[in-house]
Design an enzyme around this catalytic site. Structure first.
Site, PDB file in Angstrom:
ATOM      1  N   ASP A 125     -21.188  16.898 -30.356  1.00 27.31           N
ATOM      2  CA  ASP A 125     -19.782  17.330 -30.502  1.00 27.31           C
ATOM      3  C   ASP A 125     -19.253  18.098 -29.299  1.00 27.31           C
ATOM      4  OD1 ASP A 125     -20.841  17.805 -33.776  1.00 27.31           O
ATOM      5  OD2 ASP A 125     -19.288  16.378 -33.205  1.00 27.31           O
ATOM      6  N   HIS A 176     -28.727  22.541 -32.856  1.00 29.48           N
ATOM      7  CA  HIS A 176     -28.946  21.401 -33.754  1.00 29.48           C
ATOM      8  C   HIS A 176     -30.172  21.664 -34.604  1.00 29.48           C
ATOM      9  CE1 HIS A 176     -29.407  17.255 -35.089  1.00 29.48           C
ATOM     10  NE2 HIS A 176     -28.161  17.083 -34.699  1.00 29.48           N
TER      11      HIS A 176
HETATM   12  C1  SDX Z   1     -23.709  17.574 -36.059  1.00 31.26           C
HETATM   13  O1  SDX Z   1     -27.890  16.934 -38.567  1.00 31.26           O
HETATM   14  C2  SDX Z   1     -27.358  16.154 -37.733  1.00 31.26           C
HETATM   15  O2  SDX Z   1     -27.971  15.245 -37.244  1.00 31.26           O
HETATM   16  C3  SDX Z   1     -25.885  16.463 -37.407  1.00 31.26           C
HETATM   17  C4  SDX Z   1     -25.248  15.606 -36.320  1.00 31.26           C
HETATM   18  C5  SDX Z   1     -25.110  14.157 -36.755  1.00 31.26           C
HETATM   19  O3  SDX Z   1     -25.044  13.288 -35.874  1.00 31.26           O
HETATM   20  O4  SDX Z   1     -24.954  13.927 -37.982  1.00 31.26           O
HETATM   21  O5  SDX Z   1     -26.023  15.671 -35.144  1.00 31.26           O
HETATM   22  C6  SDX Z   1     -23.831  16.090 -36.012  1.00 31.26           C
HETATM   23  O6  SDX Z   1     -23.396  18.116 -37.085  1.00 31.26           O
HETATM   24  C7  SDX Z   1     -24.054  18.352 -34.809  1.00 31.26           C
HETATM   25  C8  SDX Z   1     -23.959  19.892 -35.043  1.00 31.26           C
HETATM   26  C9  SDX Z   1     -22.494  20.302 -34.914  1.00 31.26           C
HETATM   27  N1  SDX Z   1     -22.328  21.724 -35.263  1.00 31.26           N
HETATM   28  C10 SDX Z   1     -22.073  22.651 -34.321  1.00 31.26           C
HETATM   29  O7  SDX Z   1     -22.002  22.419 -33.114  1.00 31.26           O
HETATM   30  C11 SDX Z   1     -21.814  24.041 -34.892  1.00 31.26           C
HETATM   31  C12 SDX Z   1     -22.550  25.084 -34.056  1.00 31.26           C
HETATM   32  N2  SDX Z   1     -23.983  24.907 -34.291  1.00 31.26           N
HETATM   33  C13 SDX Z   1     -24.562  25.596 -35.363  1.00 31.26           C
HETATM   34  O8  SDX Z   1     -23.859  26.292 -36.278  1.00 31.26           O
HETATM   35  C14 SDX Z   1     -26.018  25.291 -35.661  1.00 31.26           C
HETATM   36  O9  SDX Z   1     -26.665  25.144 -34.482  1.00 31.26           O
HETATM   37  C15 SDX Z   1     -26.270  24.090 -36.551  1.00 31.26           C
HETATM   38  C16 SDX Z   1     -25.454  24.148 -37.802  1.00 31.26           C
HETATM   39  C17 SDX Z   1     -25.946  22.826 -35.826  1.00 31.26           C
HETATM   40  C18 SDX Z   1     -27.749  24.098 -36.903  1.00 31.26           C
HETATM   41  O10 SDX Z   1     -27.952  25.169 -37.726  1.00 31.26           O
HETATM   42  P1  SDX Z   1     -29.439  25.582 -38.211  1.00 31.26           P
HETATM   43  O11 SDX Z   1     -30.434  24.535 -37.888  1.00 31.26           O
HETATM   44  O12 SDX Z   1     -29.329  26.029 -39.631  1.00 31.26           O
HETATM   45  O13 SDX Z   1     -29.787  26.761 -37.254  1.00 31.26           O
HETATM   46  P2  SDX Z   1     -29.522  28.281 -37.592  1.00 31.26           P
HETATM   47  O14 SDX Z   1     -28.110  28.480 -38.034  1.00 31.26           O
HETATM   48  O15 SDX Z   1     -30.636  28.729 -38.493  1.00 31.26           O
HETATM   49  O16 SDX Z   1     -29.673  28.938 -36.126  1.00 31.26           O
HETATM   50  C19 SDX Z   1     -30.936  29.359 -35.621  1.00 31.26           C
HETATM   51  C20 SDX Z   1     -30.587  30.526 -34.700  1.00 31.26           C
HETATM   52  C21 SDX Z   1     -29.795  31.633 -35.410  1.00 31.26           C
HETATM   53  O17 SDX Z   1     -30.031  32.842 -34.705  1.00 31.26           O
HETATM   54  P3  SDX Z   1     -31.232  33.828 -35.270  1.00 31.26           P
HETATM   55  O18 SDX Z   1     -30.944  34.071 -36.736  1.00 31.26           O
HETATM   56  O19 SDX Z   1     -32.532  33.054 -35.037  1.00 31.26           O
HETATM   57  O20 SDX Z   1     -31.113  35.066 -34.409  1.00 31.26           O
HETATM   58  O21 SDX Z   1     -29.749  30.070 -33.628  1.00 31.26           O
HETATM   59  C22 SDX Z   1     -28.484  30.704 -33.724  1.00 31.26           C
HETATM   60  C23 SDX Z   1     -28.368  31.241 -35.140  1.00 31.26           C
HETATM   61  O22 SDX Z   1     -27.488  32.357 -35.179  1.00 31.26           O
HETATM   62  N3  SDX Z   1     -27.467  29.679 -33.448  1.00 31.26           N
HETATM   63  C24 SDX Z   1     -26.391  29.847 -32.712  1.00 31.26           C
HETATM   64  C25 SDX Z   1     -25.757  28.578 -32.661  1.00 31.26           C
HETATM   65  N4  SDX Z   1     -26.469  27.693 -33.372  1.00 31.26           N
HETATM   66  C26 SDX Z   1     -27.540  28.366 -33.866  1.00 31.26           C
HETATM   67  N5  SDX Z   1     -25.876  30.940 -32.101  1.00 31.26           N
HETATM   68  C27 SDX Z   1     -24.721  30.764 -31.412  1.00 31.26           C
HETATM   69  N6  SDX Z   1     -24.064  29.584 -31.309  1.00 31.26           N
HETATM   70  C28 SDX Z   1     -24.556  28.477 -31.926  1.00 31.26           C
HETATM   71  N7  SDX Z   1     -23.913  27.317 -31.834  1.00 31.26           N
END
Ligand code: SDX
Length: 429
Positions: free
Chosen positions: A363, A306
């Site tokens: 989710d 998140h």
């Molecule tokens: C919702 O914003 C809100 O409040 C949203 C929400 C709401 O109520 O409105 O809470 C609802 O959208 C919840 C999120 C649902 N999405 C997912 O579950 C999809 C999987 N999660 C991600 O793709 C990710 O965690 C996000 C999109 C939720 C957040 O993305 P960020 O903040 O841009 O984080 P990032 O992509 O920069 O990740 C940071 C690191 C990266 O690795 P490095 O580059 O540091 O090596 O963490 C890794 C990412 O690759 N990473 C994950 C991951 N989420 C982040 N790696 C594997 N699996 C994951 N799920």
């Protein structure tokens, strides 16, 4: 004495006001930065940039705190209902008995769509994704209420808000029925919000759907937990559109489109698809976790991570507990829940997830509850949109009522070609 911060660029020092929120959050007010220094700021994904001041929802991502208008989500989940919480989020206070009754009566009064809306449903193929239908039909609905086109008007806002909250549910149910070749089921004025949605989804002309209290309660909780979440992608989109003084329905339709993405509200559908894929492959989850850690796999552990929560999403905790209760009450055993729990356990002890503070989000478990209720996977994000509607409406109201809000128009840093002449076609390679 107002706090300030100083910024030194080359040999000049600039003073920026510091803004502090009621929960101690601090921000640099950079609204005069470009005028003072010629510099703008750049913040990919707005991870460090506040777009507004808001009184609606507070999140402390480090501590896993979520409060609607100051009331902790855990208390609302235990003691409130979706509609009472919707009122709190939109109007700022829990309703008294008279206010709640009036709100409920308004929702009932608005629950039916204009009869001509039925013809729009005819035009969609049965394969149309319900999120596409939802955003289209929310906009189409406004064509039947010209007063909403006039933009924000306190005198008509209550009716517009109630109409949108009530009819988003009717549109969703009608979209589901049409996609499955089923006759549409009209709402029953005697039913409350969530029960009526289940009735419109699952009743038949010859037989009413049997409303089980545990099912109504679980779905009402899902709506409540999704009701608002500060400046998430879709709510920020609603505010973007509202900032141009577009109408409420246009702003909400834009919110639906932003919510659809698999990184946002579409994640609840992606989680179940992921769990099903793991189940069908016979993997105990460990293989998938290794893929999710490997960027080249293109896979992520959906429902994990998140932008704001660097701790357990409090909503995920509540939903996980309710999952067990519902499945027990319905005497159901869903193998995907066992896989989800195994994935969570493995991920929370894996350095990759620990270092990046990746925890289950709202989710991760919500789809299990929706499956148990019998809601088809393509409707999962629609359920999220129904739940989030009060938050979008509250943010729309907040921006419309804040006299000083300007149109959202971010700057950029241009990195394209510098000036060059037009090349006639005959000279091009
Ligand atoms: C919702 O914003 C809100 O409040 C949203 C929400 C709401 O109520 O409105 O809470 C609802 O959208 C919840 C999120 C649902 N999405 C997912 O579950 C999809 C999987 N999660 C991600 O793709 C990710 O965690 C996000 C999109 C939720 C957040 O993305 P960020 O903040 O841009 O984080 P990032 O992509 O920069 O990740 C940071 C690191 C990266 O690795 P490095 O580059 O540091 O090596 O963490 C890794 C990412 O690759 N990473 C994950 C991951 N989420 C982040 N790696 C594997 N699996 C994951 N799920």
């Amino acid at each position: 004495m107002n706090k300030t911060a100083t910024l030194t660029i080359e040999d000049k020092t600039y003073t920026l006001p510091v803004v502090e929120g009621s929960e101690g959050e601090k921000a640099l007010d950079i609204s005069t930065l470009r005028q003072q220094s010629g510099y703008i700021t750049l913040d990919d994904g707005y991870g460090n940039t506040g777009s507004c001041k808001s009184k609606i929802t507070f999140i402390d991502g480090e501590k896993g705190i979520l409060r609607y208008r100051g009331i902790p989500i855990e208390e609302l989940a235990e003691k409130s209902s979706f509609i009472e919480t919707a009122y709190l989020i939109i109007y700022g206070e829990l309703p008294n008995r008279k206010q709640l009754q009036r709100f409920s009566d308004l929702l009932t009064k608005c629950e039916n769509l204009h009869e001509d809306m039925k013809y729009h449903f005819e035009g969609f193929p049965s394969t149309g994704h319900p999120m596409a239908i939802l955003s289209s039909m929310i906009n189409a609905t406004s064509c039947f209420y010209p007063e909403v086109m006039k933009g924000y008007d306190p005198a008509t806002f209550d009716l517009m808000a109630a109409r949108l909250i009530s009819q988003v549910r009717t549109i969703a149910a009608f979209a589901y029925r049409k996609a499955h070749g089923l006759p549409i089921i009209y709402p029953k004025p005697s039913y409350k919000y969530t029960a009526n949605f289940l009735h419109m989804m699952f009743s038949e002309p010859y037989q009413d759907y049997e409303l089980q209290p545990e099912v109504v309660w679980a779905l009402d909780l899902i709506f409540l937990l999704h009701a608002d979440h500060e400046q998430n992608c879709s709510t920020a989109t609603v505010r973007f559109v509202a900032s141009s003084r577009a109408n409420l329905f246009a702003s909400a339709a834009a919110g639906v489109c932003a919510l659809w993405g698999p990184l946002h509200g579409g994640a609840n559908q992606a989680v179940i698809e992921m769990l099903q894929q793991i189940h069908d492959s016979g993997d105990d989850g460990r293989k998938f976790i290794e893929m999710a850690k490997d960027k080249s796999s293109g896979k992520r552990l959906m429902g994990f991570g998140h932008r704001v929560y660097k701790n357990y999403d409090p909503r995920a905790k509540i939903i996980k507990a309710r999952c067990d209760q519902l499945l027990k009450a319905l005497k159901l055993n869903d193998p995907l829940l066992d896989i989800a729990k195994r994935l969570e356990e493995a991920a929370l002890s894996d350095p990759y997830f620990i270092e990046r503070k990746l925890y289950p989000n709202v989710d991760f478990y919500s789809g299990i509850i929706m499956r148990a209720i019998g809601i088809p996977i393509e409707m999962f994000t629609v359920i999220f949109a129904i739940g989030r509607m009060p938050g979008w409406i509250a943010n729309y109201k907040e921006i419309m009522e804040s006299g000083d809000s300007r149109i959202y128009r971010p700057r950029q840093i241009y990195v394209g070609p510098t000036v060059r002449p037009y090349m006639p076609l005959k000279n091009r390679p």
